[in-house]
Design an enzyme around this catalytic site. Sequence first.
Site, PDB file in Angstrom:
ATOM      1  N   GLU A  18       0.840  -1.213   0.000  1.00 63.36           N
ATOM      2  CA  GLU A  18       0.000   0.000   0.000  1.00 63.36           C
ATOM      3  C   GLU A  18       0.868   1.254   0.000  1.00 63.36           C
ATOM      4  OE1 GLU A  18      -2.591   1.735  -0.085  1.00 63.36           O
ATOM      5  OE2 GLU A  18      -4.286   0.361  -0.114  1.00 63.36           O
ATOM      6  N   ARG A 101      -7.573   0.867  13.173  1.00 61.45           N
ATOM      7  CA  ARG A 101      -6.214   1.223  12.775  1.00 61.45           C
ATOM      8  C   ARG A 101      -6.300   2.236  11.653  1.00 61.45           C
ATOM      9  NH1 ARG A 101      -5.271  -0.645   7.647  1.00 61.45           N
ATOM     10  NH2 ARG A 101      -5.994  -2.721   7.042  1.00 61.45           N
ATOM     11  N   ASN A 103      -5.641   3.631   7.959  1.00 58.67           N
ATOM     12  CA  ASN A 103      -5.485   3.049   6.632  1.00 58.67           C
ATOM     13  C   ASN A 103      -4.781   4.101   5.766  1.00 58.67           C
ATOM     14  OD1 ASN A 103      -5.774   0.704   5.075  1.00 58.67           O
ATOM     15  ND2 ASN A 103      -7.518   1.586   3.977  1.00 58.67           N
ATOM     16  N   GLU A 121      -9.916  -5.581   9.970  1.00 53.39           N
ATOM     17  CA  GLU A 121     -10.710  -6.476   9.125  1.00 53.39           C
ATOM     18  C   GLU A 121     -10.717  -7.899   9.678  1.00 53.39           C
ATOM     19  OE1 GLU A 121      -8.512  -5.474   5.532  1.00 53.39           O
ATOM     20  OE2 GLU A 121     -10.383  -4.797   4.628  1.00 53.39           O
ATOM     21  N   ASN A 154      -9.861   5.301   2.574  1.00 57.31           N
ATOM     22  CA  ASN A 154      -8.881   4.874   1.579  1.00 57.31           C
ATOM     23  C   ASN A 154      -8.339   6.028   0.753  1.00 57.31           C
ATOM     24  OD1 ASN A 154      -7.418   2.566   0.889  1.00 57.31           O
ATOM     25  ND2 ASN A 154      -9.273   1.322   0.983  1.00 57.31           N
ATOM     26  N   ASP A 204      -9.901   1.645  -4.075  1.00 53.69           N
ATOM     27  CA  ASP A 204      -8.904   1.617  -2.997  1.00 53.69           C
ATOM     28  C   ASP A 204      -8.040   2.880  -3.076  1.00 53.69           C
ATOM     29  OD1 ASP A 204      -6.970   0.834  -1.108  1.00 53.69           O
ATOM     30  OD2 ASP A 204      -7.267  -1.267  -1.530  1.00 53.69           O
TER      31      ASP A 204
HETATM   32  O1  LIG Z   1      -5.494  -1.687   1.283  1.00 52.22           O
HETATM   33  C1  LIG Z   1      -6.345  -1.166   2.023  1.00 52.22           C
HETATM   34  O2  LIG Z   1      -6.682  -0.028   1.915  1.00 52.22           O
HETATM   35  C2  LIG Z   1      -6.991  -1.985   3.093  1.00 52.22           C
HETATM   36  O3  LIG Z   1      -6.223  -1.961   4.226  1.00 52.22           O
HETATM   37  C3  LIG Z   1      -7.239  -3.368   2.556  1.00 52.22           C
HETATM   38  O4  LIG Z   1      -7.527  -4.245   3.552  1.00 52.22           O
HETATM   39  C4  LIG Z   1      -8.217  -3.366   1.397  1.00 52.22           C
HETATM   40  O5  LIG Z   1      -8.185  -2.208   0.685  1.00 52.22           O
HETATM   41  C5  LIG Z   1      -9.654  -3.680   1.723  1.00 52.22           C
HETATM   42  O6  LIG Z   1      -9.778  -4.926   2.248  1.00 52.22           O
HETATM   43  C6  LIG Z   1     -10.545  -3.587   0.540  1.00 52.22           C
HETATM   44  O7  LIG Z   1     -11.380  -2.552   0.653  1.00 52.22           O
HETATM   45 ZN   LIG Z   2      -5.991   1.240   0.496  1.00 56.87          ZN
END
Ligand SMILES: O=C(O)[C@H](O)[C@@H](O)[C@H](O)[C@H](O)CO
Ligand SMILES: [Zn+2]
EC number: 3.1.1.17
Length: 299
Positions: A18, A101, A103, A121, A154, A204
Site C-alpha cells: 500500500e 487502525r 489506513n 478487518e 482509503n 482503494d
Molecule cells: O489496502 C487497504 O486499503 C486496506 O487496508 C485493505 O484491507 C483493502 O483495501 C480492503 O480490504 C478492501 O477494501
Molecule cells: Zn488502500
Amino acid sequence: MSSVRIECVASEGYRIGESPVWDEKEGELLYVDITGRKVCRWSPLTRQAQAIAVDAPVSSVALRKSGDYVITLGTRFAALKWNEGLVTTITQVDKDKANTRFNDGKVDPAGRYFAGTMAEEIRPAVLERHQGSLYTLFPDLSVVKHFDQVDISNGLDWSLDHRTFFYIDSLSYSVDAFDYDLQTGKIGNRRSIYKLEKEESIPDGMCIDTEGKLWVACYDGGRVIRLDPETGKRLQTVKLPVDKTTSCCFGGKDYSEMYVTSASDGMDKEWLSRQPQAGGIFKITGLGVKGIPPYPFAG
Ligand SMILES: O=C(O)[C@H](O)[C@@H](O)[C@H](O)[C@H](O)CO
Ligand SMILES: [Zn+2]
C-alpha cells in the site's frame, strides 16, 4: 496511442502492499506492507527492496520536509528515521475505539498529513462498519478530525488547483469530491463523482495526473482506472495480472511511470497459484501521461 507495458518489479508476496510514494531524493519507491508490518523502499538501480519492520500495522508513509519520513502506524502518526530504523510516536487518534487502525494517508499541497482509520478487518473488506474517521495531522503536530462513520478510509488526493479534495470510503463504491480550502485545510460540500461498476469491484488507493485526471486502483478488480472528475466518466482501464490491486502513484524519471501495489491477504492456495505475482509491486510504462511529485509533511 502509446503502448502500455506492465512489469512486476518486486515480487516479495507482500500481504497488503500500500501507499506507494516516489522518493525523488533517493530515486526510490517507498511503500508499506500493512499487515506484514513493514515500511519498504525499492531501488530501480539494484532492483532490490529494503524493509524496516515495525511493531503494528503500518498503513501509509509520507515524505517529511526536514528529511526522513512520517508514517501511520496502528492508530498513531509517527516519525520514521530510515537509517536508524527508529520510530517515534507523534500523536494518537481513535482513543475511544478499541479495534481500529489507520489506513491510507497522503500529504496535502500545504504539507498537512491526511489519513483515515477503519476497524480491523476480519477478512478483506469484512469488518465492523462505521468505525473509521478522517484526520489531519497539521505541521504544528495538532490533529483535527473531519468526520466519522467511515467504513474503510482509503484513497485521497487533491486537484491541481488545490480547490478540490478527492476521497474514497471503499465500501461506498464511490469516488467522492469535497471543496478544499488550502489556507485552512477544511473540507466541505461532499459529493460523488464516480460510482464503480460491478467488475471494477472496490475502490482503494488513488492519485492524480498532470491533466487533473484521477487514477484509482480497484481492489479485487485487478486494474487501475482513469477517471475524469469533471464529467464523471471513465477514460481508461489498465488491467494487471493480479486481482488485489491496492494503490498507485507516479514516479521515476519525470514521474512518467506508474507504480501499483497489490495484496495477497485473503487469497487461498489455489488463487495464489493462479496469480503468483499477488502482493507484488508493478511498474506501468507507456501510459503517455505523467504524475506530480508527492508533497512532503511540513512538520
Ligand atoms: O489496502 C487497504 O486499503 C486496506 O487496508 C485493505 O484491507 C483493502 O483495501 C480492503 O480490504 C478492501 O477494501
Ligand atoms: Zn488502500
